[in-house]
Design an enzyme around this catalytic site. Sequence first.
Site, PDB file in Angstrom:
ATOM      1  N   GLY A 166       1.976 -63.728   3.152  1.00  0.00           N
ATOM      2  CA  GLY A 166       2.321 -64.357   4.419  1.00  0.00           C
ATOM      3  C   GLY A 166       1.178 -65.261   4.860  1.00  0.00           C
ATOM      4  O   GLY A 166       0.045 -65.124   4.401  1.00  0.00           O
ATOM      5  N   GLY A 195       3.681 -60.742   0.768  1.00  0.00           N
ATOM      6  CA  GLY A 195       4.964 -61.370   1.059  1.00  0.00           C
ATOM      7  C   GLY A 195       5.664 -61.948  -0.164  1.00  0.00           C
ATOM      8  O   GLY A 195       6.893 -62.064  -0.180  1.00  0.00           O
ATOM      9  N   GLU A 233      -3.439 -55.697   1.075  1.00  0.00           N
ATOM     10  CA  GLU A 233      -3.592 -55.721   2.537  1.00  0.00           C
ATOM     11  C   GLU A 233      -4.682 -54.815   3.095  1.00  0.00           C
ATOM     12  O   GLU A 233      -5.260 -55.121   4.146  1.00  0.00           O
ATOM     13  CB  GLU A 233      -2.260 -55.385   3.218  1.00  0.00           C
ATOM     14  N   ASP A 278       3.164 -54.164   3.749  1.00  0.00           N
ATOM     15  CA  ASP A 278       4.408 -54.292   4.528  1.00  0.00           C
ATOM     16  C   ASP A 278       5.524 -54.850   3.641  1.00  0.00           C
ATOM     17  O   ASP A 278       5.631 -54.441   2.501  1.00  0.00           O
ATOM     18  CB  ASP A 278       4.138 -55.131   5.796  1.00  0.00           C
TER      19      ASP A 278
HETATM   20  C1  QUE Z   1      -4.495 -59.964   1.589  1.00  0.00           C
HETATM   21  C2  QUE Z   1      -3.411 -60.705   1.992  1.00  0.00           C
HETATM   22  C3  QUE Z   1      -3.359 -62.090   1.760  1.00  0.00           C
HETATM   23  C4  QUE Z   1      -4.445 -62.695   1.099  1.00  0.00           C
HETATM   24  C5  QUE Z   1      -5.534 -61.938   0.683  1.00  0.00           C
HETATM   25  C6  QUE Z   1      -5.552 -60.578   0.943  1.00  0.00           C
HETATM   26  C7  QUE Z   1      -2.261 -62.919   2.172  1.00  0.00           C
HETATM   27  C8  QUE Z   1      -2.351 -64.327   1.911  1.00  0.00           C
HETATM   28  C9  QUE Z   1      -3.468 -64.863   1.253  1.00  0.00           C
HETATM   29  C10 QUE Z   1      -3.670 -66.258   0.972  1.00  0.00           C
HETATM   30  C11 QUE Z   1      -4.375 -66.659  -0.164  1.00  0.00           C
HETATM   31  C12 QUE Z   1      -4.613 -68.009  -0.426  1.00  0.00           C
HETATM   32  C13 QUE Z   1      -4.166 -68.959   0.438  1.00  0.00           C
HETATM   33  C14 QUE Z   1      -3.479 -68.568   1.586  1.00  0.00           C
HETATM   34  C15 QUE Z   1      -3.248 -67.241   1.848  1.00  0.00           C
HETATM   35  O1  QUE Z   1      -4.455 -64.024   0.841  1.00  0.00           O
HETATM   36  O2  QUE Z   1      -1.270 -62.408   2.747  1.00  0.00           O
HETATM   37  O3  QUE Z   1      -3.057 -69.527   2.440  1.00  0.00           O
HETATM   38  O4  QUE Z   1      -4.395 -70.292   0.196  1.00  0.00           O
HETATM   39  O5  QUE Z   1      -1.339 -65.127   2.306  1.00  0.00           O
HETATM   40  O6  QUE Z   1      -6.617 -59.847   0.553  1.00  0.00           O
HETATM   41  O7  QUE Z   1      -2.372 -60.099   2.622  1.00  0.00           O
END
Ligand code: QUE
Length: 336
Positions: free
Chosen positions: A68, A117, A140, A148
């Site tokens: 997400g 997600g 998470e 989740d």
């Molecule tokens: C736990 C998470 C997420 C995460 C890292 C975690 C997550 C998520 C992202 C993420 C990674 C790279 C991106 C970005 C988001 O990392 O939900 O926009 O460029 O979206 O340890 O839940």
Amino acid sequence: MTDSAADEILTDVRRGVGRVLLNRPKALNALTTGMVAEIDRVLAKWEHAQLSAVVLASTSAKAFCAGGDIRTIREHSLAGDTEASERFFATEYRLNARIAEYSVPVVSLIDGLCMGGGLGLSVHGGFRVVTERAVLAMPETGIGFFPDIGASYFLPRLPGAIGMYLGLTGQRIDAADALYTGLATHFVPADTLDTVADALADHPGDPVDVVLNRLAGRSPVAESGLAAVRADVDQVFGAPTLGEIEKRLRHLDTPWAAGALAALEAASPQSLEITHALLARGRQRTLRECLAAELALTRTTIRTPDFLEGVRAALVDKDRTPHWQGTSFAGRTLPA
Ligand code: QUE
């Protein structure tokens, strides 16, 4: 209109096969409210379109979906706009349930990163194809959140204590492990992925399973590393409490145990407590009950210092050094 997915979700229907392409490559397809709302709208529209299959895939070779858009959730929390976050999670979980209950086979093509997600989009569908580049995780607890998107339903239903292990440690797994655990159902080489939708359209009468197996090619999938440590995983993560899990890990003294211990020590203690209780209860709950319990938990969790700090350290400042509230996992006094 901040919820517009614009061109972040691309869709088409060709010869009875619907395709949904995640197209936010710069953010590794991290899901926004607009994106999950758009996928949900399209799937609802297609429910009665007489399709033989729906394919979920990505325009990026790096990621199916990183999770997400948790950075934006944190910004909402800092701005006091919890309604916006509520809208995101409610829409995302509604989509998770729709995919689980969909009348047409849903086939996700997991090439590259698939976390949080991203697993919510794929795991609830009947067919999860992985390539040799697939990396799956529920990370998470490392950002002060909890698994989740229906994870409290599907993690406890993985073999043995694998789900508790993956949910608490956030351990990343590869294609072989994903197939071993059942998170993935089929293997298709990355260079063959573009042919999946056409193959499904070419054989609308064949079971999806048969079509996917034909595309697997000759490349043997490697041995699962998880399979090799499975007995230890079950013995340790089947323990009734977090304290007992820690005790059993220290007792083992193997490279796998040291790695698991390090992951637990790096995680938010609050997240570990929530996750352990949530996954234990999820065993007895339906998917919809799990999603409702998770939605209720998001309301409190996203306001906590650990969540704000965890997202800061992982995604904002990227120093990967979160300072958690309370005692660390290792520092907690064990019951005698
Ligand atoms: C736990 C998470 C997420 C995460 C890292 C975690 C997550 C998520 C992202 C993420 C990674 C790279 C991106 C970005 C988001 O990392 O939900 O926009 O460029 O979206 O340890 O839940």
